[in-house]
Design a protein around this motif. Sequence first.
Motif, PDB file in Angstrom:
ATOM      1  N   LEU A  30       5.548  -2.128  10.859  1.00  0.00           N
ATOM      2  CA  LEU A  30       4.980  -1.004  11.603  1.00  0.00           C
ATOM      3  C   LEU A  30       5.502   0.330  11.077  1.00  0.00           C
ATOM      4  CD1 LEU A  30       5.088  -2.324  15.294  1.00  0.00           C
ATOM      5  CD2 LEU A  30       3.058  -1.902  13.895  1.00  0.00           C
ATOM      6  N   ALA A  31       6.815   0.418  10.867  1.00  0.00           N
ATOM      7  CA  ALA A  31       7.393   1.670  10.380  1.00  0.00           C
ATOM      8  C   ALA A  31       6.916   1.976   8.963  1.00  0.00           C
ATOM      9  CB  ALA A  31       8.911   1.601  10.425  1.00  0.00           C
ATOM     10  N   THR A  32       6.713   0.942   8.150  1.00  0.00           N
ATOM     11  CA  THR A  32       6.212   1.159   6.796  1.00  0.00           C
ATOM     12  C   THR A  32       4.803   1.726   6.811  1.00  0.00           C
ATOM     13  OG1 THR A  32       7.596  -0.576   5.818  1.00  0.00           O
ATOM     14  CG2 THR A  32       5.578   0.006   4.646  1.00  0.00           C
ATOM     15  N   LEU A  33       3.928   1.140   7.605  1.00  0.00           N
ATOM     16  CA  LEU A  33       2.536   1.586   7.653  1.00  0.00           C
ATOM     17  C   LEU A  33       2.421   3.014   8.191  1.00  0.00           C
ATOM     18  CD1 LEU A  33       0.775  -1.658   8.973  1.00  0.00           C
ATOM     19  CD2 LEU A  33       0.737  -0.740   6.650  1.00  0.00           C
ATOM     20  N   PHE A  34       2.994   3.235   9.365  1.00  0.00           N
ATOM     21  CA  PHE A  34       2.867   4.560   9.975  1.00  0.00           C
ATOM     22  C   PHE A  34       3.744   5.588   9.253  1.00  0.00           C
ATOM     23  CE2 PHE A  34       1.566   1.779  13.524  1.00  0.00           C
ATOM     24  CZ  PHE A  34       0.331   2.351  13.793  1.00  0.00           C
ATOM     25  N   GLY A  35       4.887   5.154   8.734  1.00  0.00           N
ATOM     26  CA  GLY A  35       5.745   6.069   7.995  1.00  0.00           C
ATOM     27  C   GLY A  35       5.107   6.530   6.701  1.00  0.00           C
ATOM     28  N   PHE A  36       4.401   5.614   6.021  1.00  0.00           N
ATOM     29  CA  PHE A  36       3.707   6.020   4.795  1.00  0.00           C
ATOM     30  C   PHE A  36       2.596   7.014   5.110  1.00  0.00           C
ATOM     31  CE2 PHE A  36       0.117   5.524   1.895  1.00  0.00           C
ATOM     32  CZ  PHE A  36       0.717   5.912   0.708  1.00  0.00           C
ATOM     33  N   ALA A  37       1.823   6.734   6.161  1.00  0.00           N
ATOM     34  CA  ALA A  37       0.750   7.662   6.540  1.00  0.00           C
ATOM     35  C   ALA A  37       1.322   9.036   6.888  1.00  0.00           C
ATOM     36  CB  ALA A  37      -0.032   7.088   7.721  1.00  0.00           C
ATOM     37  N   LEU A  38       2.398   9.059   7.677  1.00  0.00           N
ATOM     38  CA  LEU A  38       3.034  10.322   8.047  1.00  0.00           C
ATOM     39  C   LEU A  38       3.575  11.035   6.814  1.00  0.00           C
ATOM     40  CD1 LEU A  38       4.149  12.290  10.185  1.00  0.00           C
ATOM     41  CD2 LEU A  38       6.151  10.798  10.382  1.00  0.00           C
ATOM     42  N   GLY A  39       4.239  10.301   5.925  1.00  0.00           N
ATOM     43  CA  GLY A  39       4.813  10.909   4.733  1.00  0.00           C
ATOM     44  C   GLY A  39       3.753  11.454   3.793  1.00  0.00           C
ATOM     45  N   ALA A  40       2.656  10.714   3.615  1.00  0.00           N
ATOM     46  CA  ALA A  40       1.589  11.189   2.729  1.00  0.00           C
ATOM     47  C   ALA A  40       0.955  12.458   3.281  1.00  0.00           C
ATOM     48  CB  ALA A  40       0.536  10.091   2.556  1.00  0.00           C
ATOM     49  N   LEU A  41       0.721  12.505   4.587  1.00  0.00           N
ATOM     50  CA  LEU A  41       0.136  13.703   5.189  1.00  0.00           C
ATOM     51  C   LEU A  41       1.074  14.899   5.067  1.00  0.00           C
ATOM     52  CD1 LEU A  41      -1.490  12.179   8.413  1.00  0.00           C
ATOM     53  CD2 LEU A  41      -2.670  13.032   6.379  1.00  0.00           C
ATOM     54  N   CYS A  42       2.358  14.672   5.317  1.00  0.00           N
ATOM     55  CA  CYS A  42       3.326  15.770   5.199  1.00  0.00           C
ATOM     56  C   CYS A  42       3.469  16.240   3.758  1.00  0.00           C
ATOM     57  CB  CYS A  42       4.685  15.339   5.753  1.00  0.00           C
ATOM     58  SG  CYS A  42       4.740  15.186   7.550  1.00  0.00           S
ATOM     59  N   ALA A  43       3.369  15.308   2.810  1.00  0.00           N
ATOM     60  CA  ALA A  43       3.439  15.696   1.400  1.00  0.00           C
ATOM     61  C   ALA A  43       2.250  16.571   1.021  1.00  0.00           C
ATOM     62  CB  ALA A  43       3.487  14.449   0.515  1.00  0.00           C
ATOM     63  N   VAL A  44       1.074  16.214   1.512  1.00  0.00           N
ATOM     64  CA  VAL A  44      -0.112  17.045   1.276  1.00  0.00           C
ATOM     65  C   VAL A  44       0.057  18.403   1.953  1.00  0.00           C
ATOM     66  CG1 VAL A  44      -2.583  17.277   1.736  1.00  0.00           C
ATOM     67  CG2 VAL A  44      -1.661  15.084   0.980  1.00  0.00           C
ATOM     68  N   LEU A  95       9.216   3.770  16.656  1.00  0.00           N
ATOM     69  CA  LEU A  95       8.923   5.194  16.565  1.00  0.00           C
ATOM     70  C   LEU A  95      10.009   5.934  15.784  1.00  0.00           C
ATOM     71  CD1 LEU A  95       7.201   7.636  17.354  1.00  0.00           C
ATOM     72  CD2 LEU A  95       8.430   7.712  19.538  1.00  0.00           C
ATOM     73  N   ALA A  96      11.258   5.638  16.091  1.00  0.00           N
ATOM     74  CA  ALA A  96      12.366   6.307  15.405  1.00  0.00           C
ATOM     75  C   ALA A  96      12.397   5.949  13.920  1.00  0.00           C
ATOM     76  CB  ALA A  96      13.690   5.933  16.068  1.00  0.00           C
ATOM     77  N   LEU A  97      12.157   4.693  13.594  1.00  0.00           N
ATOM     78  CA  LEU A  97      12.145   4.278  12.196  1.00  0.00           C
ATOM     79  C   LEU A  97      10.982   4.920  11.447  1.00  0.00           C
ATOM     80  CD1 LEU A  97      13.016   0.484  12.530  1.00  0.00           C
ATOM     81  CD2 LEU A  97      14.497   2.296  11.647  1.00  0.00           C
ATOM     82  N   THR A  98       9.839   5.060  12.114  1.00  0.00           N
ATOM     83  CA  THR A  98       8.684   5.720  11.496  1.00  0.00           C
ATOM     84  C   THR A  98       8.992   7.175  11.177  1.00  0.00           C
ATOM     85  OG1 THR A  98       7.100   4.265  12.609  1.00  0.00           O
ATOM     86  CG2 THR A  98       6.281   6.399  11.856  1.00  0.00           C
ATOM     87  N   ILE A  99       9.586   7.870  12.126  1.00  0.00           N
ATOM     88  CA  ILE A  99       9.944   9.275  11.905  1.00  0.00           C
ATOM     89  C   ILE A  99      10.938   9.401  10.755  1.00  0.00           C
ATOM     90  CG2 ILE A  99      11.107  11.263  12.948  1.00  0.00           C
ATOM     91  CD1 ILE A  99       9.956  10.330  15.651  1.00  0.00           C
ATOM     92  N   ASN A 100      11.892   8.482  10.705  1.00  0.00           N
ATOM     93  CA  ASN A 100      12.905   8.537   9.656  1.00  0.00           C
ATOM     94  C   ASN A 100      12.313   8.276   8.277  1.00  0.00           C
ATOM     95  OD1 ASN A 100      15.004   6.733   7.940  1.00  0.00           O
ATOM     96  ND2 ASN A 100      16.098   8.331   9.052  1.00  0.00           N
ATOM     97  N   VAL A 101      11.597   7.184   8.122  1.00  0.00           N
ATOM     98  CA  VAL A 101      11.093   6.841   6.799  1.00  0.00           C
ATOM     99  C   VAL A 101       9.974   7.790   6.377  1.00  0.00           C
ATOM    100  CG1 VAL A 101       9.243   5.205   7.417  1.00  0.00           C
ATOM    101  CG2 VAL A 101      10.591   4.843   5.331  1.00  0.00           C
TER     102      VAL A 101
END
Length: 227
Positions: A30-44, A95-101
């Motif tokens: 879960l953290a990998t999937l949502f963390g990647f989506a969050l990270g890609a959006l923030c990178a853009v 949620l915390a792991l998603t925010i972190n990764v």
Amino acid sequence: MNLRLDFGVVLERWPLFLDGAWMTLQLAVLATLFGFALGALCAVGRRSGPPWLAKLCGGYVEAIRNTPLLVQIFLVYFGLASLGFSLSAFTVAALALTINVGAYTTEIMRAGFDSIPRGQLEAGECLGLSQRQVYWHVLLLPAMERVYPALTSQFVLLMLASSVTSQISAEELTAVANYIQSDTYRAFESYITVALFYLALSFVMRLGFWGLGLVLFPRRRRLGTPL
């Protein structure tokens, strides 16, 4: 010194280890999937967004990368509780792991985006591709391909870091080991066993990412480039 190991009493509780491993794997996925989506959006956002969005994403990245994961988990856990949100330990941990990764993924993906030549983006626009198609086919996938080894390593580290969620009573592998060693008084055997489970999960995740890389990046498969 007389060291006498007895794994029998620990291995009798193997269903607990399996339950803990399953929760650890769920948290990681879960953290990998949502963390990647969050990270890609923030990178853009940091790369192509308006100044206020770039500063917001930059502040998020710096705040997360310069504070301990355990503190972040406590902030989410007690912060949401103080606001009246009653969530399970599993939900808070995910949620915390998603925010972190997500913060670490932002920097990895930003490096991938920066490695794409500007002329490649202009070529995509000249071919009549829409902005969405340019971002997906010309920017996102090639950038992800270049940083894929770094991403997979970060996500495996995330799975291992999920052990600290035992501090908020998430019943993952480390929490199970804590319970078993307190019940059996076999601390060394309990943590040796849980270490072997973590090794197995790391192998499973790396194998899964390897297979996913073969599907996402057929060019690398044809060239035989390591993923």
